[in-house]
Design a protein around this motif. Structure first.
Motif, PDB file in Angstrom:
ATOM      1  N   VAL A   1      46.876  29.590  30.601  1.00 51.72           N
ATOM      2  CA  VAL A   1      47.435  30.873  30.177  1.00 51.72           C
ATOM      3  C   VAL A   1      48.814  31.016  30.803  1.00 51.72           C
ATOM      4  CG1 VAL A   1      47.108  33.382  30.246  1.00 51.72           C
ATOM      5  CG2 VAL A   1      45.118  31.889  30.143  1.00 51.72           C
ATOM      6  N   VAL A   2      49.768  31.576  30.044  1.00 53.79           N
ATOM      7  CA  VAL A   2      51.081  31.861  30.621  1.00 53.79           C
ATOM      8  C   VAL A   2      51.414  33.331  30.415  1.00 53.79           C
ATOM      9  CG1 VAL A   2      52.008  29.524  30.428  1.00 53.79           C
ATOM     10  CG2 VAL A   2      52.330  31.118  28.551  1.00 53.79           C
ATOM     11  N   TYR A   3      52.114  33.883  31.391  1.00 51.78           N
ATOM     12  CA  TYR A   3      52.531  35.283  31.378  1.00 51.78           C
ATOM     13  C   TYR A   3      54.007  35.320  31.754  1.00 51.78           C
ATOM     14  CZ  TYR A   3      53.281  40.042  33.013  1.00 51.78           C
ATOM     15  OH  TYR A   3      53.780  41.303  33.204  1.00 51.78           O
ATOM     16  N   THR A   4      54.796  36.062  30.990  1.00 50.90           N
ATOM     17  CA  THR A   4      56.228  36.201  31.255  1.00 50.90           C
ATOM     18  C   THR A   4      56.524  37.621  31.698  1.00 50.90           C
ATOM     19  OG1 THR A   4      56.687  34.583  29.531  1.00 50.90           O
ATOM     20  CG2 THR A   4      58.539  35.945  30.257  1.00 50.90           C
ATOM     21  N   GLY A   5      57.335  37.754  32.749  1.00 48.98           N
ATOM     22  CA  GLY A   5      57.705  39.071  33.252  1.00 48.98           C
ATOM     23  C   GLY A   5      59.128  39.086  33.769  1.00 48.98           C
ATOM     24  N   VAL A   6      59.571  40.270  34.190  1.00 45.88           N
ATOM     25  CA  VAL A   6      60.902  40.458  34.771  1.00 45.88           C
ATOM     26  C   VAL A   6      60.759  41.377  35.977  1.00 45.88           C
ATOM     27  CG1 VAL A   6      61.529  42.418  33.279  1.00 45.88           C
ATOM     28  CG2 VAL A   6      63.326  40.988  34.253  1.00 45.88           C
ATOM     29  N   THR A   7      61.551  41.140  37.014  1.00 45.87           N
ATOM     30  CA  THR A   7      61.478  41.940  38.236  1.00 45.87           C
ATOM     31  C   THR A   7      62.797  41.870  38.983  1.00 45.87           C
ATOM     32  OG1 THR A   7      60.218  42.328  40.267  1.00 45.87           O
ATOM     33  CG2 THR A   7      60.579  40.035  39.646  1.00 45.87           C
TER      34      THR A   7
ATOM     35  N   LYS B   1      48.939  39.330  42.329  1.00 45.20           N
ATOM     36  CA  LYS B   1      47.737  38.755  42.940  1.00 45.20           C
ATOM     37  C   LYS B   1      46.824  39.831  43.530  1.00 45.20           C
ATOM     38  CE  LYS B   1      45.893  35.045  45.433  1.00 45.20           C
ATOM     39  NZ  LYS B   1      45.914  33.643  45.393  1.00 45.20           N
ATOM     40  N   ASN B   2      47.380  40.945  43.974  1.00 45.34           N
ATOM     41  CA  ASN B   2      46.598  41.932  44.711  1.00 45.34           C
ATOM     42  C   ASN B   2      46.407  43.257  43.990  1.00 45.34           C
ATOM     43  OD1 ASN B   2      46.179  40.477  47.370  1.00 45.34           O
ATOM     44  ND2 ASN B   2      48.362  40.269  47.068  1.00 45.34           N
ATOM     45  N   SER B   3      46.743  43.295  42.710  1.00 43.26           N
ATOM     46  CA  SER B   3      46.502  44.541  41.973  1.00 43.26           C
ATOM     47  C   SER B   3      45.033  44.609  41.586  1.00 43.26           C
ATOM     48  CB  SER B   3      47.392  44.624  40.733  1.00 43.26           C
ATOM     49  OG  SER B   3      47.022  43.639  39.803  1.00 43.26           O
ATOM     50  N   GLY B   4      44.451  45.747  41.760  1.00 40.66           N
ATOM     51  CA  GLY B   4      43.034  45.921  41.438  1.00 40.66           C
ATOM     52  C   GLY B   4      42.843  46.159  39.956  1.00 40.66           C
ATOM     53  N   GLY B   5      41.641  46.071  39.525  1.00 44.62           N
ATOM     54  CA  GLY B   5      41.303  46.395  38.138  1.00 44.62           C
ATOM     55  C   GLY B   5      41.516  45.234  37.203  1.00 44.62           C
ATOM     56  N   ARG B   6      40.633  45.118  36.256  1.00 44.24           N
ATOM     57  CA  ARG B   6      40.713  44.024  35.287  1.00 44.24           C
ATOM     58  C   ARG B   6      41.491  44.421  34.047  1.00 44.24           C
ATOM     59  NH1 ARG B   6      37.968  39.571  35.834  1.00 44.24           N
ATOM     60  NH2 ARG B   6      37.599  39.354  33.622  1.00 44.24           N
ATOM     61  N   THR B   7      42.165  45.575  34.079  1.00 41.31           N
ATOM     62  CA  THR B   7      42.909  46.000  32.901  1.00 41.31           C
ATOM     63  C   THR B   7      44.265  45.320  32.802  1.00 41.31           C
ATOM     64  OG1 THR B   7      43.787  47.898  34.092  1.00 41.31           O
ATOM     65  CG2 THR B   7      41.787  48.247  32.813  1.00 41.31           C
ATOM     66  N   HIS B   8      44.786  44.804  33.910  1.00 37.89           N
ATOM     67  CA  HIS B   8      46.067  44.108  33.888  1.00 37.89           C
ATOM     68  C   HIS B   8      45.864  42.686  33.381  1.00 37.89           C
ATOM     69  CE1 HIS B   8      47.923  47.330  36.161  1.00 37.89           C
ATOM     70  NE2 HIS B   8      46.907  47.283  37.004  1.00 37.89           N
ATOM     71  N   PHE B   9      46.772  42.240  32.511  1.00 39.05           N
ATOM     72  CA  PHE B   9      46.677  40.897  31.940  1.00 39.05           C
ATOM     73  C   PHE B   9      46.579  39.836  33.024  1.00 39.05           C
ATOM     74  CE2 PHE B   9      48.354  36.926  30.357  1.00 39.05           C
ATOM     75  CZ  PHE B   9      47.773  36.797  29.107  1.00 39.05           C
ATOM     76  N   THR B  10      47.474  39.916  34.019  1.00 32.89           N
ATOM     77  CA  THR B  10      47.503  38.883  35.055  1.00 32.89           C
ATOM     78  C   THR B  10      46.233  38.879  35.896  1.00 32.89           C
ATOM     79  OG1 THR B  10      48.768  40.333  36.524  1.00 32.89           O
ATOM     80  CG2 THR B  10      50.004  38.754  35.186  1.00 32.89           C
ATOM     81  N   THR B  11      45.626  40.035  36.099  1.00 30.16           N
ATOM     82  CA  THR B  11      44.373  40.103  36.849  1.00 30.16           C
ATOM     83  C   THR B  11      43.228  39.552  36.004  1.00 30.16           C
ATOM     84  OG1 THR B  11      45.156  42.055  38.022  1.00 30.16           O
ATOM     85  CG2 THR B  11      42.799  41.631  38.090  1.00 30.16           C
ATOM     86  N   LYS B  12      43.165  39.993  34.761  1.00 29.98           N
ATOM     87  CA  LYS B  12      42.094  39.568  33.865  1.00 29.98           C
ATOM     88  C   LYS B  12      42.061  38.049  33.689  1.00 29.98           C
ATOM     89  CE  LYS B  12      40.267  40.418  29.242  1.00 29.98           C
ATOM     90  NZ  LYS B  12      40.447  41.147  27.978  1.00 29.98           N
ATOM     91  N   TYR B  13      43.254  37.446  33.554  1.00 31.54           N
ATOM     92  CA  TYR B  13      43.320  36.012  33.299  1.00 31.54           C
ATOM     93  C   TYR B  13      43.714  35.199  34.538  1.00 31.54           C
ATOM     94  CZ  TYR B  13      42.755  37.387  28.495  1.00 31.54           C
ATOM     95  OH  TYR B  13      42.256  37.918  27.337  1.00 31.54           O
ATOM     96  N   LYS B  14      43.760  35.875  35.692  1.00 30.33           N
ATOM     97  CA  LYS B  14      44.050  35.216  36.977  1.00 30.33           C
ATOM     98  C   LYS B  14      45.363  34.432  36.953  1.00 30.33           C
ATOM     99  CE  LYS B  14      39.222  34.929  38.457  1.00 30.33           C
ATOM    100  NZ  LYS B  14      38.677  35.879  37.541  1.00 30.33           N
ATOM    101  N   CYS B  15      46.395  35.055  36.381  1.00 32.40           N
ATOM    102  CA  CYS B  15      47.730  34.450  36.327  1.00 32.40           C
ATOM    103  C   CYS B  15      48.511  34.881  37.563  1.00 32.40           C
ATOM    104  CB  CYS B  15      48.473  34.907  35.072  1.00 32.40           C
ATOM    105  SG  CYS B  15      47.797  34.273  33.555  1.00 32.40           S
ATOM    106  N   PHE B  16      48.398  34.105  38.610  1.00 32.56           N
ATOM    107  CA  PHE B  16      49.044  34.434  39.881  1.00 32.56           C
ATOM    108  C   PHE B  16      50.024  33.359  40.324  1.00 32.56           C
ATOM    109  CE2 PHE B  16      44.497  35.925  40.544  1.00 32.56           C
ATOM    110  CZ  PHE B  16      44.733  37.195  40.040  1.00 32.56           C
TER     111      PHE B  16
END
Length: 101
Positions: A21-27, A38-53
């Motif tokens: 899985v790949v996730y693209t972001g900006v910061t 990596k440390n955001s709670g909840g499975r509603t975030h894409f990166t948390t749900k798919y473990k994109c860390f």
């Protein structure tokens, strides 16, 4: 990584441990953003749900509009084109998290 008198923005790509899985972001703070993913709670975030860390790609910008435009451009790429972009920057898809200052 930060230079006095300049702005820093990063377009980045994360993946999961199996690199499926790949996730693209900006910061504006890549190290902090990696921690948040990596440390955001909840499975509603894409990166948390798919473990994109795992950071596998990034680009640095000093202009927010350019960085946002680049993020949108990459998000519009096909998976094959994203893989080619990553491969050109990081051929072995090494996890770069620990290299970010």
């Amino acid at each position: 990584m930060k230079t006095l008198g300049t702005h820093n923005y990063y377009v980045y790509i994360l993946t999961n441990e199996n690199k499926t899985v790949v996730y693209t972001g900006v910061t504006n703070d890549l190290k902090s953003r990696l921690y948040q993913h990596k440390n955001s709670g909840g499975r509603t975030h894409f990166t948390t749900k798919y473990k994109c860390f795992y950071l596998i790609y990034y680009e640095h910008f000093q202009d927010i509009e350019q960085s946002i435009a680049r993020e949108k451009q990459i998000k519009g790429y096909s998976r094959i084109k994203k893989e080619a972009l990553i491969h050109g920057f990081n051929p072995d898809w090494n996890f770069l998290n620990e290299t970010i200052e």
